[in-house]
Design a protein around this motif. Structure first.
Motif, mmCIF file in Angstrom:
data_model
loop_
_atom_site.group_PDB
_atom_site.id
_atom_site.type_symbol
_atom_site.label_atom_id
_atom_site.label_comp_id
_atom_site.label_asym_id
_atom_site.label_seq_id
_atom_site.Cartn_x
_atom_site.Cartn_y
_atom_site.Cartn_z
ATOM 1 N N ARG A 174 0.914 -0.967 0.015
ATOM 2 C CA ARG A 174 0.015 0.187 -0.111
ATOM 3 C C ARG A 174 0.676 1.136 0.329
ATOM 4 N NH1 ARG A 174 -4.979 0.421 2.035
ATOM 5 N NH2 ARG A 174 -5.259 -1.975 2.729
ATOM 6 N N ILE A 175 0.515 2.082 -1.117
ATOM 7 C CA ILE A 175 1.817 3.298 -1.309
ATOM 8 C C ILE A 175 0.966 4.564 -1.420
ATOM 9 C CG2 ILE A 175 3.470 1.940 -2.526
ATOM 10 C CD1 ILE A 175 2.529 3.546 -4.956
ATOM 11 N N VAL A 176 1.579 5.513 -1.028
ATOM 12 C CA VAL A 176 1.320 6.421 -0.944
ATOM 13 C C VAL A 176 2.249 7.898 -2.429
ATOM 14 C CG1 VAL A 176 0.883 8.906 -0.626
ATOM 15 C CG2 VAL A 176 -0.329 7.707 0.804
ATOM 16 N N TYR A 177 1.958 7.994 -3.574
ATOM 17 C CA TYR A 177 2.472 8.294 -4.533
ATOM 18 C C TYR A 177 2.725 9.630 -4.597
ATOM 19 C CZ TYR A 177 5.970 7.943 -8.948
ATOM 20 O OH TYR A 177 6.807 8.257 -9.930
ATOM 21 N N ARG A 178 3.937 10.277 -4.806
ATOM 22 C CA ARG A 178 3.536 11.655 -5.461
ATOM 23 C C ARG A 178 4.361 12.368 -6.367
ATOM 24 N NH1 ARG A 178 3.900 13.942 1.172
ATOM 25 N NH2 ARG A 178 1.832 13.424 1.338
ATOM 26 N N PRO A 179 3.601 12.652 -8.062
ATOM 27 C CA PRO A 179 4.031 12.346 -9.296
ATOM 28 C C PRO A 179 4.636 13.616 -9.073
ATOM 29 C CG PRO A 179 2.261 11.671 -9.350
ATOM 30 C CD PRO A 179 2.135 11.290 -7.955
ATOM 31 N N ARG A 180 5.356 13.921 -10.175
ATOM 32 C CA ARG A 180 5.079 15.663 -10.083
ATOM 33 C C ARG A 180 3.867 16.350 -10.344
ATOM 34 N NH1 ARG A 180 8.562 15.502 -13.822
ATOM 35 N NH2 ARG A 180 10.877 15.563 -13.220
ATOM 36 N N TYR A 181 3.230 15.853 -11.220
ATOM 37 C CA TYR A 181 2.007 16.693 -11.351
ATOM 38 C C TYR A 181 1.169 16.791 -10.176
ATOM 39 C CZ TYR A 181 -0.053 12.424 -12.153
ATOM 40 O OH TYR A 181 -0.452 10.417 -12.006
ATOM 41 N N ASN A 182 1.490 16.066 -9.204
ATOM 42 C CA ASN A 182 0.601 15.598 -8.254
ATOM 43 C C ASN A 182 1.092 15.769 -7.273
ATOM 44 O OD1 ASN A 182 -1.749 15.591 -6.622
ATOM 45 N ND2 ASN A 182 -3.266 13.687 -7.076
ATOM 46 N N ARG A 222 9.657 9.102 -3.995
ATOM 47 C CA ARG A 222 8.798 10.479 -4.944
ATOM 48 C C ARG A 222 7.736 9.504 -3.979
ATOM 49 N NH1 ARG A 222 8.438 11.989 -11.155
ATOM 50 N NH2 ARG A 222 10.130 13.680 -11.186
ATOM 51 N N LEU A 223 7.755 7.997 -3.327
ATOM 52 C CA LEU A 223 7.172 8.257 -2.184
ATOM 53 C C LEU A 223 6.798 8.384 -0.997
ATOM 54 C CD1 LEU A 223 8.090 3.740 -2.651
ATOM 55 C CD2 LEU A 223 6.088 5.240 -3.416
ATOM 56 N N ALA A 224 5.988 8.870 -0.797
ATOM 57 C CA ALA A 224 5.418 9.652 0.371
ATOM 58 C C ALA A 224 4.990 8.591 1.914
ATOM 59 C CB ALA A 224 4.184 10.913 0.342
ATOM 60 N N HIS A 225 5.019 7.498 1.303
ATOM 61 C CA HIS A 225 4.553 6.438 2.301
ATOM 62 C C HIS A 225 4.623 5.271 1.493
ATOM 63 C CE1 HIS A 225 3.022 4.019 6.019
ATOM 64 N NE2 HIS A 225 1.702 3.960 5.007
#
Length: 339
Positions: A174-182, A222-225
């Motif tokens: 289970r991940i929280v991913y933060r790409p450049r556009y978000n 870019r992984l936040a979690h």
């Protein structure tokens, strides 16, 4: 050592590199995240006491709480290596530590930190001129990247450990991913880890989604979690990471099609291709002061970046579409840099 003991040792901070301790409830909580057969809290405490009596862990009493950490050098081979390690082995380990210039080797090498410390101590105990030459060897070798050096974002070690362990154990993530556009995304998603790839000092993991054939590349920085779930999955027999990287060329970015590329190099710009061909079917001819090269390659953004790096010292002869594209870029550059 029992399997549960190995899991406990893996979780504990190492006294050689970390100053903190973990209390028993926190060790219990972390074990529940990674061990399918859930042990009781009493079992964990009993195993910790046994590990302490074996001289492998340290305990510090803080009020009513018992806190624990791993003794420096008490893990794996390092526990027995100090007196037996030869100079050849010590030099090999120190060379490995110094010249592992990529992020993935750096990240996985943390598990060998105690071995590196033993090797360093061994090289410092020199008793002859020959041993002193060994100790000086690492200062006589250097590695330098052939590209322009950029400061790439670092990967969080804890997140890398979670992802790599889930990949090894074939468990869902289970991940929280933060790409450049978000960049502020807080929504989580469940992915199936299929592989780790390092491209130009950037680390990616390839993830699948249940019910979908297409796979996705996620940049690790870019992984936040990341949280490894207890649910396992069947690693797809149809997926090959080597094919994904080498044949499908997914990390060449915006791969379009295969084509026959014909180039004309001047000023010696393409001479390195004599020893490092651009394709298996490469053909080379010299004409006057120019080097003519052709080969079958995949058209991609990475190919374009490579061609642009030669500036006016390369000319695309074919295909005509790529030649026209780079010619238009050259005209645009002339307008920017013109009078």
């Amino acid at each position: 050592m029992y399997d549960i003991d190995r899991e406990i040792m893996r979780l504990l901070p190492d006294a050689g590199t970390q100053s903190g301790y973990l209390d028993t409830p926190e060790i219990y909580r972390r074990l529940l995240e990674s061990v399918p057969d859930k042990p009781s809290r009493k079992t964990i405490h009993r195993r910790l006491v046994k590990l302490e009596s074996d001289g492998l862990v340290e305990m510090e009493q803080r009020g009513v709480a018992s806190t624990w950490r791993r003794k420096a050098g008490s893990r794996g081979m390092a526990a027995k290596a100090g007196s037996m390690m030869t100079f050849d082995e010590a030099l090999a380990l120190q060379t490995l530590k110094r010249f592992s210039s990529h992020q993935i080797p750096e990240l996985v090498a943390e598990s060998m930190s105690s071995m590196f410390e033993v090797a360093e101590e061994r090289l410092q105990r020199t008793n002859s001129d020959n041993e002193r030459r060994y100790a000086r060897w690492a200062t006589k070798v250097a590695v330098e990247s052939g590209g322009f050096a950029l400061n790439y974002p670092a990967v969080d070690r804890q997140l890398f450990a979670i992802v790599s362990r889930a990949l090894f154990e074939e468990r869902k993530l289970r991940i929280v991913y933060r790409p450049r556009y978000n960049a502020n995304n807080d929504r989580s998603k469940i992915v199936l880890p299929l592989g780790l790839v390092e491209v130009g000092r950037l680390v990616y993991f390839v993830g699948g989604t249940e019910g979908k054939e297409e796979h996705t590349m996620y940049r690790m920085d870019r992984l936040a979690h990341a949280e490894a779930m207890l649910d396992s999955f069947d690693y797809p027999a149809s997926f090959s990471l080597e094919d994904y990287v080498k044949q499908q060329r997914r990390f060449d970015f915006v791969v379009e099609k295969e084509l026959l590329l014909k180039l004309r190099f001047v000023e010696g710009a393409g001479d390195h291709l004599l020893e490092a061909p651009l394709s298996k079917d490469q053909k080379i001819n010299r004409k006057d002061a120019a080097l003519l090269v052709q080969g079958t390659v995949m058209l991609s953004q990475r190919l374009r970046w490579w061609l642009r790096s030669f500036g006016p010292n390369v000319e695309v002869l074919e295909p005509s579409s790529l030649r026209a594209e780079l010619a238009a870029e050259a005209k645009a550059l002339a307008r920017i840099y013109g009078d």
